[in-house]
Design an enzyme around this catalytic site. Structure first.
Site, PDB file in Angstrom:
ATOM      1  N   ASP A   1      -7.987 -34.680   9.653  1.00  0.00           N
ATOM      2  CA  ASP A   1      -7.010 -34.496  10.726  1.00  0.00           C
ATOM      3  C   ASP A   1      -6.460 -33.074  10.732  1.00  0.00           C
ATOM      4  O   ASP A   1      -6.251 -32.474  11.801  1.00  0.00           O
ATOM      5  CB  ASP A   1      -5.860 -35.489  10.572  1.00  0.00           C
ATOM      6  CG  ASP A   1      -6.256 -36.907  10.957  1.00  0.00           C
ATOM      7  OD1 ASP A   1      -7.342 -37.087  11.542  1.00  0.00           O
ATOM      8  OD2 ASP A   1      -5.466 -37.839  10.678  1.00  0.00           O
TER       9      ASP A   1
ATOM     10  N   GLU B   1     -14.720 -35.025  17.410  1.00  0.00           N
ATOM     11  CA  GLU B   1     -14.606 -33.652  16.899  1.00  0.00           C
ATOM     12  C   GLU B   1     -15.135 -32.629  17.896  1.00  0.00           C
ATOM     13  O   GLU B   1     -15.442 -31.495  17.520  1.00  0.00           O
ATOM     14  CB  GLU B   1     -15.348 -33.515  15.565  1.00  0.00           C
ATOM     15  CG  GLU B   1     -16.844 -33.752  15.619  1.00  0.00           C
ATOM     16  CD  GLU B   1     -17.236 -35.196  15.404  1.00  0.00           C
ATOM     17  OE1 GLU B   1     -18.392 -35.423  14.988  1.00  0.00           O
ATOM     18  OE2 GLU B   1     -16.402 -36.095  15.630  1.00  0.00           O
TER      19      GLU B   1
END
Length: 243
Positions: free
Chosen positions: A128, A154
């Protein structure tokens, strides 16, 4: 007098009621039930009262609600983790830009290389942090009307309206370089992060241009990762990273 939900209200109270209801609807759509309930309760009280507010109090309340409504609207267009724009904003804004033949728009699709390995090796909390840091690095150095959005997982998209092909390539390359040269070991010892980028430079129909960016992203991946891929005439070109 204005009638709202069968209740006659002075113009000011009716306007406030509608603003409270609008904010409550936006908050509820995001799952913020507590704040949504508060605004619905105020709207209900206004509907029951049916009386004009004191002008100065009304002005302050309207100003406060306008600010909160704008904040809620902006939050609804941002990705909660990375704070860049979300897919909802991207789809809407990109459709407008790519349909305007007067404004050439380049789109760059960036993907964090081997991100699953980052999560598997360092944990999801570090993953994260990587997503947030990459998003911040991609937001730097964008043109006035450009923006960054989280495309999914992502993947991030840089939207670059009104810039030349060479300028768009420079922006994509500088973004890739910033990520590669970032001191990732300060986040976690042994961590290294790079991105691959596919950039579609030609103005054209939205789905076609997004498909081209996606194909070029995979060309960058297959070319060794940590590269920017673009098309020059019919040939795919790669800009390779040189530390």
């Amino acid at each position: 007098m204005t009638e709202v939900n069968g209740v006659s209200l002075p113009w000011g109270d009716a306007g406030l009621l509608r603003v409270h209801e609008s904010i409550a609807e936006m908050l509820a759509s995001r799952g913020d039930w507590r704040r949504a309930y508060e605004h619905l309760r105020i709207a209900f009280d206004l509907a029951c009262a049916g009386s004009a507010a004191i002008p100065e109090q009304l002005r302050r309340e309207v100003d406060r609600l306008r600010r909160e409504q704008e904040q809620v609207r902006e939050e609804s267009l941002r990705d909660a983790l990375t704070a860049v724009y979300n897919r909802r904003y991207l789809d809407r804004r990109l459709a407008d830009l790519l349909s305007d033949a007067r404004t050439p728009t380049a789109v760059a699709l960036a993907d964090i290389d081997l991100f699953k390995a980052v999560n598997d090796t360092f944990g999801h909390l570090v993953g994260d942090q990587v997503l947030r840091r990459v998003a911040a690095l991609l937001r730097e150095d964008l043109p006035a009307n450009g923006f960054c959005a989280r495309y999914g997982g992502e993947e991030f998209m840089l939207v670059l309206p009104g810039v030349s092909a060479s300028a768009a390539l420079c922006i994509a390359e500088r973004a890739r370089t910033r990520v590669a040269e970032h001191p990732w070991s300060a986040v976690c010892s042994g961590l290294a992060v790079t991105i691959s980028v596919g950039i579609a430079l030609d103005q054209g129909e939205g789905p076609r241009q997004l498909g081209e960016a996606d194909r070029l992203l995979y060309a960058a991946k297959h070319g060794g990762r940590n590269r920017v891929a673009y098309r020059e005439r019919e040939a795919v070109r790669l800009i390779e990273y040189r530390p």
